[in-house]
Design a protein around this motif. Structure first.
Motif, mmCIF file in Angstrom:
data_model
loop_
_atom_site.group_PDB
_atom_site.id
_atom_site.type_symbol
_atom_site.label_atom_id
_atom_site.label_comp_id
_atom_site.label_asym_id
_atom_site.label_seq_id
_atom_site.Cartn_x
_atom_site.Cartn_y
_atom_site.Cartn_z
ATOM 1 N N LEU A 28 -0.436 -1.180 8.083
ATOM 2 C CA LEU A 28 -1.323 -0.208 7.452
ATOM 3 C C LEU A 28 -2.373 -0.913 6.597
ATOM 4 O O LEU A 28 -3.546 -0.528 6.602
ATOM 5 C CB LEU A 28 -0.504 0.778 6.598
ATOM 6 C CG LEU A 28 -1.302 1.870 5.910
ATOM 7 C CD1 LEU A 28 -2.127 2.663 6.914
ATOM 8 C CD2 LEU A 28 -0.384 2.818 5.148
ATOM 9 N N SER A 29 -1.970 -1.960 5.881
ATOM 10 C CA SER A 29 -2.973 -2.596 5.032
ATOM 11 C C SER A 29 -3.972 -3.379 5.882
ATOM 12 O O SER A 29 -5.144 -3.466 5.525
ATOM 13 C CB SER A 29 -2.340 -3.464 3.943
ATOM 14 O OG SER A 29 -1.693 -4.554 4.502
ATOM 15 N N PHE A 30 -3.531 -3.906 7.042
ATOM 16 C CA PHE A 30 -4.504 -4.562 7.928
ATOM 17 C C PHE A 30 -5.489 -3.522 8.474
ATOM 18 O O PHE A 30 -6.658 -3.816 8.679
ATOM 19 C CB PHE A 30 -3.801 -5.270 9.091
ATOM 20 C CG PHE A 30 -3.031 -6.498 8.672
ATOM 21 C CD1 PHE A 30 -3.166 -7.016 7.394
ATOM 22 C CD2 PHE A 30 -2.186 -7.140 9.551
ATOM 23 C CE1 PHE A 30 -2.465 -8.145 6.990
ATOM 24 C CE2 PHE A 30 -1.474 -8.274 9.165
ATOM 25 C CZ PHE A 30 -1.618 -8.765 7.888
ATOM 26 N N GLN A 31 -4.982 -2.314 8.706
ATOM 27 C CA GLN A 31 -5.877 -1.262 9.181
ATOM 28 C C GLN A 31 -6.883 -0.883 8.098
ATOM 29 O O GLN A 31 -8.077 -0.738 8.352
ATOM 30 C CB GLN A 31 -5.071 -0.025 9.595
ATOM 31 C CG GLN A 31 -5.942 1.185 9.846
ATOM 32 C CD GLN A 31 -5.182 2.316 10.511
ATOM 33 O OE1 GLN A 31 -4.227 2.109 11.240
ATOM 34 N NE2 GLN A 31 -5.612 3.527 10.257
ATOM 35 N N ASN A 33 -3.333 10.759 7.600
ATOM 36 C CA ASN A 33 -3.583 10.936 6.173
ATOM 37 C C ASN A 33 -3.779 9.613 5.453
ATOM 38 O O ASN A 33 -4.427 9.554 4.415
ATOM 39 C CB ASN A 33 -2.398 11.664 5.517
ATOM 40 C CG ASN A 33 -2.410 13.136 5.817
ATOM 41 O OD1 ASN A 33 -3.442 13.664 6.225
ATOM 42 N ND2 ASN A 33 -1.294 13.798 5.625
ATOM 43 N N SER A 34 -3.164 8.567 6.007
ATOM 44 C CA SER A 34 -3.221 7.281 5.324
ATOM 45 C C SER A 34 -4.507 6.525 5.636
ATOM 46 O O SER A 34 -4.760 5.477 5.060
ATOM 47 C CB SER A 34 -2.034 6.432 5.757
ATOM 48 O OG SER A 34 -2.063 6.268 7.162
ATOM 49 N N SER A 35 -5.310 7.024 6.553
ATOM 50 C CA SER A 35 -6.472 6.252 6.990
ATOM 51 C C SER A 35 -7.606 6.347 5.980
ATOM 52 O O SER A 35 -7.633 7.230 5.125
ATOM 53 C CB SER A 35 -6.955 6.777 8.341
ATOM 54 O OG SER A 35 -7.454 8.088 8.167
ATOM 55 N N GLY A 36 -8.536 5.425 6.096
ATOM 56 C CA GLY A 36 -9.677 5.410 5.184
ATOM 57 C C GLY A 36 -10.493 6.686 5.258
ATOM 58 O O GLY A 36 -11.086 7.124 4.269
ATOM 59 N N LEU A 37 -10.489 7.314 6.413
ATOM 60 C CA LEU A 37 -11.282 8.535 6.586
ATOM 61 C C LEU A 37 -10.742 9.667 5.719
ATOM 62 O O LEU A 37 -11.491 10.377 5.053
ATOM 63 C CB LEU A 37 -11.245 8.944 8.063
ATOM 64 C CG LEU A 37 -12.137 10.115 8.466
ATOM 65 C CD1 LEU A 37 -13.591 9.754 8.240
ATOM 66 C CD2 LEU A 37 -11.891 10.474 9.925
ATOM 67 N N GLY A 39 -1.354 10.542 0.262
ATOM 68 C CA GLY A 39 -1.005 10.853 1.647
ATOM 69 C C GLY A 39 0.417 11.359 1.824
ATOM 70 O O GLY A 39 0.914 11.430 2.944
ATOM 71 N N GLY A 40 1.108 11.702 0.731
ATOM 72 C CA GLY A 40 2.520 12.052 0.843
ATOM 73 C C GLY A 40 3.347 10.774 0.847
ATOM 74 O O GLY A 40 2.854 9.719 1.240
ATOM 75 N N SER A 83 -10.142 6.717 -1.307
ATOM 76 C CA SER A 83 -9.967 5.979 -2.558
ATOM 77 C C SER A 83 -9.046 4.784 -2.330
ATOM 78 O O SER A 83 -8.487 4.604 -1.254
ATOM 79 C CB SER A 83 -9.380 6.877 -3.639
ATOM 80 O OG SER A 83 -7.978 6.950 -3.492
ATOM 81 N N HIS A 84 -8.886 3.970 -3.371
ATOM 82 C CA HIS A 84 -7.997 2.815 -3.241
ATOM 83 C C HIS A 84 -6.533 3.187 -3.409
ATOM 84 O O HIS A 84 -5.662 2.323 -3.377
ATOM 85 C CB HIS A 84 -8.363 1.751 -4.277
ATOM 86 C CG HIS A 84 -9.575 0.966 -3.895
ATOM 87 N ND1 HIS A 84 -9.695 0.335 -2.689
ATOM 88 C CD2 HIS A 84 -10.724 0.716 -4.570
ATOM 89 C CE1 HIS A 84 -10.868 -0.273 -2.625
ATOM 90 N NE2 HIS A 84 -11.514 -0.056 -3.753
ATOM 91 N N GLY A 85 -6.264 4.488 -3.625
ATOM 92 C CA GLY A 85 -4.893 4.894 -3.911
ATOM 93 C C GLY A 85 -3.886 4.388 -2.902
ATOM 94 O O GLY A 85 -2.857 3.827 -3.265
ATOM 95 N N VAL A 86 -4.188 4.574 -1.622
ATOM 96 C CA VAL A 86 -3.230 4.162 -0.595
ATOM 97 C C VAL A 86 -3.074 2.638 -0.592
ATOM 98 O O VAL A 86 -1.985 2.113 -0.363
ATOM 99 C CB VAL A 86 -3.654 4.700 0.789
ATOM 100 C CG1 VAL A 86 -2.709 4.203 1.865
ATOM 101 C CG2 VAL A 86 -3.681 6.214 0.776
#
Lengths: 110, 202, 653
Positions: free
Chosen positions: C229-232, C152-156, C144-145, C160-163
């Motif tokens: 972000l991780s809760f999201q 960009n950071s969202s699951g959509l 996501g940069g 992948s698990h990258g973020v």
């Protein structure tokens, strides 16, 4: 290292870096004041709707009073070396600064 | 032991540090300063999102002010018992130190218990973590605070146990004072949350 | 819970402290700030090679139009991980390496305030860095940069698990930095040698101190953002999801409240290093010591009020834009003050162009170029044109590579003889410098043009049909930049060869090879485990210089004359050495405690049971830590640290 304060204390003769911490009685009195302010805060819940603005201002003032009573008295900042205050206030100040600016940029306040 | 580095935090160590202050206490205050920005971020997130309730109920319909007032009062009083523990420790009165530490831990547990009850009640009223932005940010903020209280309870009990078994390395009174600083800070954060989240109408 | 169970008796073997002074155990369980510093440096250099390889792959992909070296997905992962690795796993830890190694020496201390905590910071950093990079093998890295904007950071957009790896890994690395910031601040405040007043501290120590304050207050902000972000992503919240009515700008604000101080966290250690190198090789005191110190502190403070200049194009509204624009212009003033001071330090000095000096001068030149393009971005109208183009990439690479990395390399050449007893080869050093200096200009210089021509950042290809002519030829400038990148890589290879060569071939360096000025040179090279036989008494800024030189009346007036060598100064110090020096004992627990963290993180991603196992390890480590006997003295007791891990961890677990 001694902070000059006029509070009741039993003498700490040794060590100039030991702050003079008040007695239990003093802390109990402070806690009673805090409890009273909390009761006042809670009472705003039953204030009439027309007094919302007044209530908000009063609540912020009371919160600030409680906040500083706890950090100054219970956390000894008032009696302790000023360096501790400096370190903590740096964080507190930056937090208020950056988050108020952020909320302001979201038009939170007006 | 001829040097400052290794003495740090030890009773006699106060006199060899440059400022004359304890390393541990400086570290704790620095940490608390840092925590201001952590809770500031969580509180700001809540303030931004408190009105975004989606289809679910908002704060004004949800909060039970009398209950929260009581639990706030409990946490406030735990600060008093904590300060009594610190004073007892300064007097080298182990028995009273332990008594007040355990009392503080009990009051803290009561607060956490009330919070669990509150969360359960909200959940039954249909407000889950993911219901709305309001609920997510509310549970995140109060949840973080609750976790801080729980860790505090853990430290209080551990400290009481360590005093019993005489396992506290270094200055006992200072150990109590450090846990006390942490505990009061958690209380002070709740003072802010109680006003900004619960009492000021959205 | 564990707290009510009986405290383990001292006879339990696991609660003894390790004692090994040699072999691998002496490194794994060490609490010596010098060994920890060296390990920080080695790991940071390893990640430099990882991040550098990623950079070369990016440049290869962009070398020609419509290139296919990397696919779009892989390209996104590559630039995200390049930035993440370089910022969090190379520059920051390398600065931490220098800080760890040198700060206690520069203030005349035998170790940092909390030696075990220091070891813990290192291991947490190492495990966190490895954790982030394992994402390459477990379904793909973050894409996501490096500032991971929503959506960009969202699951959509990033399924992948990258973020997740990125979020949790930065959380872990952040704990390391936070602990180490508390540790180093207390060290500076409390562990100074007698007479070492704040305004007698070397500038490097000062800049490190400012950086630690920035870390202390900036890290919790990114911690909040990462938690949200991780809760999201993991628990279904929607903090940055516009569809659910969220404000994606919240992430941008939180990220940059951290991210802008982070910029100064990256550059200030380098400012400190060259403020040591320049006076030494100009054989003059630093021009305006107080100005350099105060402008450094001012940069640190004003750096808190400029974060939204990264968001001029986000539509915050004219008032915010104007305010942040002005604040950003203001911060150029203290930076300019420093550049003036460095230049005037060299003015009229007897310049000695060693490799370290060349890197320092190169740093001033390149940083000034980057700073000048930077201050133009403060003009919001112009910035709106340049945002997200290669012009911005050019700017921050001049600042970070030309500023921070060149400064750190100056530090390598300057302090290598102190740390390892052998000086790096000067001839190879000059090759290293010129290759990197030329390479940096050829890589990042053309990016100014590319950006002005509108080549966007983070775009996997630039199409053939957009290739202009002459000065505007995208193909030409992209090719130059790629060649430049490989020139830098050659320069770095020369450095690595130099390291190998020095350790195989070089003679032992003299005690004071550069005629240096500060306390770290007033001890053996490499320093003994306890740093100083006797804690020095400090009488002046540049203490060692004043012990070596005296003012002598000559017929031409008062002149400075070297009256004693560093060897003589050291001999005098050793003669009054303390008879009994006790050092903190090594400890098993830092590495145990740190090991629990990535396990928690893997658990959150793959299986919550594993997270509980990790949390149990952390809890065990924390209790082992507290109950560990201190062999020498109970001076190692560190209550705040314990509070700290638990606080940071339990919300995760």
């Amino acid at each position: 290292m001694t902070t000059t304060d006029t509070h009741e204390h039993h003498g700490h003769a040794h060590g100039s870096d030991e702050p003079h911490i008040p007695t239990d009685r003093y802390f109990i009195n402070v806690a009673l004041v805090l409890a009273l302010v909390t009761a006042l805060e809670t009472s705003t819940y039953w204030w009439p709707d027309g007094m919302q603005t007044v209530a908000t201002v009063a609540l912020i003032i009371m919160m600030t009073i409680k906040f500083f009573m706890i950090i100054l008295v219970f956390m000894h900042l008032k009696f302790d070396n000023r360096l501790f205050s400096l370190l903590f206030y740096m964080g507190l100040f930056l937090a208020i600064l950056v988050y108020c600016i952020t909320l302001a940029s979201f038009r939170f306040f007006f | 032991m001829a040097d400052t580095a290794v003495h740090a935090g030890h009773e006699s160590g106060h006199h060899v540090t440059t400022t004359g202050l304890s390393n541990n206490k400086l570290a704790m205050w620095l940490f608390l300063g840092s925590e201001c920005l952590l809770f500031g971020g969580l509180i700001s997130t809540y303030m931004l999102y408190r009105g975004r309730t989606g289809d679910g109920p908002g704060p004004n319909q949800l909060f039970d002010i009398p209950l929260t007032s009581i639990s706030s009062f409990v946490l406030l009083m735990s600060s008093l018992t904590m300060v009594l523990a610190v004073n007892s420790a300064k007097r080298k009165d182990d028995a009273n130190t332990k008594l007040w530490l355990v009392a503080t831990a009990l009051l803290g547990s009561l607060f956490v218990g009330a919070q669990v009850y509150e969360f359960t009640a909200f959940y039954q009223e249909g407000i889950g973590f993911t219901t709305s932005l309001f609920s997510s940010s509310f549970f995140t903020l109060t949840g973080f605070h609750g976790v801080h209280v729980s860790i505090g309870v853990l430290m209080l009990l551990a400290l009481a146990a360590m005093i019993t078994r005489n396992r506290v390395a270094g200055d006992k009174a200072e150990a109590v004072e450090l846990v006390g600083l942490y505990w009061h800070f958690v209380d002070v954060v709740w003072v802010v949350i109680f006003t900004l989240v619960y009492l000021i109408p959205a | 819970m564990a707290l009510t169970s009986p405290a383990p008796s001292r006879s339990l073997g696991a609660f003894r402290r390790p004692v090994e002074a040699t072999g691998w155990k002496s490194w794994v369980f060490t609490v010596d700030h010098k060994r920890i510093g060296i390990m920080y440096g080695a790991v940071a250099l390893f990640f430099f090679l990882v991040g550098g390889t990623e950079a070369l792959l990016i440049r290869l992909q962009l070398a020609a139009p419509d290139n296919t070296v990397l696919g779009a997905g892989l390209y996104n992962e590559m630039f995200t991980m390049h930035a993440t690795t370089m910022v969090f796993l190379f520059v920051m830890p390398l600065a931490a390496a220098f800080a760890n190694y040198l700060l206690p020496l520069q203030i005349g201390a035998r170790d940092v305030a909390f030696p075990r905590l220091n070891a813990l910071s290192f291991w947490i950093f190492l495990f966190g860095g490895i954790f982030i990079n394992t994402s390459w093998f477990l379904g793909g890295a973050a894409d996501g940069g490096w500032f991971m904007y929503s959506p960009n950071s969202s699951g959509l957009f990033s399924p992948s698990h990258g973020v997740d790896f990125w979020v949790l890994g930065l959380q872990i690395v952040g704990i390391a930095s936070l602990l180490s910031s508390i540790n180093l601040i207390v060290t500076v405040l409390n562990m100074r040698a007698p007479g070492m007043k704040l305004m007698r501290m070397p500038v490097f120590t000062w800049m490190v101190l400012v950086v630690q304050f920035l870390l202390l207050f900036a890290l919790p902000v990114i911690t909040v953002a990462l938690f949200l972000l991780s809760f999201q992503r993991n628990f279904g919240a929607s903090f940055f999801d516009v569809d659910k009515g969220a404000d994606p700008l919240l992430w941008q604000h939180l990220f940059w409240i951290f991210g802008h101080p982070e910029v100064y966290i990256i550059i200030l250690p380098s400012f400190g290093i060259i403020s040591e190198v320049l006076p030494t090789f100009s054989r003059k005191p630093l021009f305006g010591y107080k100005f350099v110190v105060f402008s450094g502190a001012t940069i640190g403070f004003v750096g808190w009020g400029v974060w939204a200049h990264h968001m001029f194009a986000s539509g915050m509204g004219p008032v915010s834009v104007a305010a942040f624009s002005v604040a950003t212009m203001l911060i150029a003033i203290p930076t300019g003050v420093k550049i003036c001071n460095w230049t005037l330090t060299m003015w009229g000095g007897k310049l000695w162009f060693t490799s370290a000096m060349l890197f320092a001068i190169g740093m001033i030149v390149l940083f000034t170029i980057g700073g000048l393009s930077g201050v133009t971005h403060a003009v919001a109208t112009a910035d709106t044109q340049q945002t997200d183009t290669y012009h911005i990439v050019a700017h921050f690479h001049y600042v970070i590579v030309g500023g921070a990395v060149m400064g750190l390399f100056a530090g390598f050449y300057y302090w290598w003889p102190k740390i390892f007893g052998k000086a790096l080869n000067e001839r190879l050093g000059k090759w290293n410098f010129w290759l990197m200096f030329i390479g940096i200009n050829f890589t990042f210089g053309p990016m100014h043009v590319l950006g002005m021509q509108g080549q966007p950042r983070r775009m996997v290809v630039w199409p053939d049909k957009l290739t202009g002519e002459g000065y505007f030829d995208l193909a030409f400038w992209n090719e130059v930049a790629t060649w430049g990148a490989f020139t830098i890589a050659t320069g770095v290879s020369v450095f690595l060869w130099n390291v190998w060569y020095t350790h195989r071939k070089a003679e032992v360096a003299p005690l004071d090879p550069w005629d240096a000025r500060t306390l770290e040179w007033m001890t053996a090279s490499p320093p003994k485990a306890h740093n100083f036989d006797a804690i020095p008494n400090v009488h002046a800024l540049d203490e060692l210089f004043h012990r070596k030189y005296e003012e002598v009346d000559t017929d031409k007036g008062v002149r400075l004359k070297k009256t004693s060598t560093a060897e003589e100064v050291l001999a005098a110090e050793e003669a009054r050495g303390d008879a009994h020096i006790h050092l903190p004992s090594p400890s098993y627990w830092p590495i145990v405690l740190a090991f629990g963290l990535p396990i928690i993180a893997y658990g959150i991603i793959f299986n919550l049971i594993m997270a509980f196992v990790g949390a149990a390890i952390v809890l065990l480590g924390a209790f082992g830590w507290v109950l560990e006997p201190s062999v020498a003295e109970p001076g190692d007791y560190e209550s705040p640290s314990d509070d700290h891990h638990m606080k940071e961890l339990d919300p995760v677990g």
